[in-house]
Write a protein that holds these residues in place. Structure first.
Motif: not given
Length: 146
Positions: A62-74, A76-84, A97-100
Motif C-alpha cells: 500500500i502507499d506510505q500514507s495508508g501504512a502510516s494510518r494503519l501503524i497509528t491505529s495499531a 493506539a490499539a496497543g499492538y505496536l510501539t514506535m521507537m527512536s 508489543t506483548s499485546a501485539g
C-alpha cells in the motif's frame, strides 16, 4: 468453479480470503487491518529489517500514507510501539508489543484452524506437500521481488 490456470486460482484464492473479514459494524475488518499491520512489522523484524512506515507500506503493498494510518491505529490499539532509531532521529521503526504478540498468536491459531477445515480429508502427506509448495512459492516470490 471454472477451469482457471494455477496462477488465476492462486490469486482468486488470495482475493477470496482478503474479503472474508466483513461484519455489519466493520469491527472484524478493522481488527483484520490491525493484525495485518502487526504481522507486517513482525515479518520485517523477523528478517532483521527496520519496520519503518515505508517498509511496512512495501510489505503490505500500500502507499506510505495508508501504512502510516494503519501503524497509528495499531499503536493506539496497543499492538505496536514506535521507537527512536539510534542512527537517524527522523526514522521511527515500529515494534510489536506483548499485546501485539498475543493478537498474532490468536490470528495464527485461527489461520491453522481454517487450514485444518479447508484440508479436512487430506492426508498428512498431502498437507505437508502443500505446505512445502507454499514455502517454495514464498521464497521464490521474495527472490523475484528482489
Amino acid at each position: 468453479m471454472n477451469a482457471s490456470g494455477p496462477g488465476q486460482l492462486l490469486f482468486g484464492f488470495v482475493r477470496h480470503w482478503s474479503r472474508r473479514s466483513r461484519s455489519a459494524d466493520g469491527s472484524v475488518a478493522e481488527q483484520g487491518r490491525l493484525v495485518l499491520a502487526t504481522e507486517a512489522v513482525a515479518a520485517l523484524a523477523g528478517r532483521g529489517e527496520p519496520a519503518t512506515v515505508n517498509a511496512v507500506a512495501d510489505e503490505i503493498g500500500i502507499d506510505q500514507s495508508g501504512a502510516s494510518r494503519l501503524i497509528t491505529s495499531a499503536v493506539a490499539a496497543g499492538y505496536l510501539t514506535m521507537m527512536s532509531s539510534p542512527s537517524d532521529g527522523r526514522r521511527r521503526p515500529a515494534a510489536v508489543t506483548s499485546a501485539g504478540h498475543a493478537v498474532l498468536a490468536q490470528a495464527h491459531a485461527w489461520q491453522e484452524r481454517k487450514f485444518d477445515e479447508l484440508t479436512a480429508g487430506w492426508s498428512q502427506q498431502r498437507r505437508a506437500e502443500f505446505q512445502r509448495a507454499m514455502v517454495d512459492l514464498m521464497v521464490r516470490s521474495y527472490e523475484i521481488d528482489g
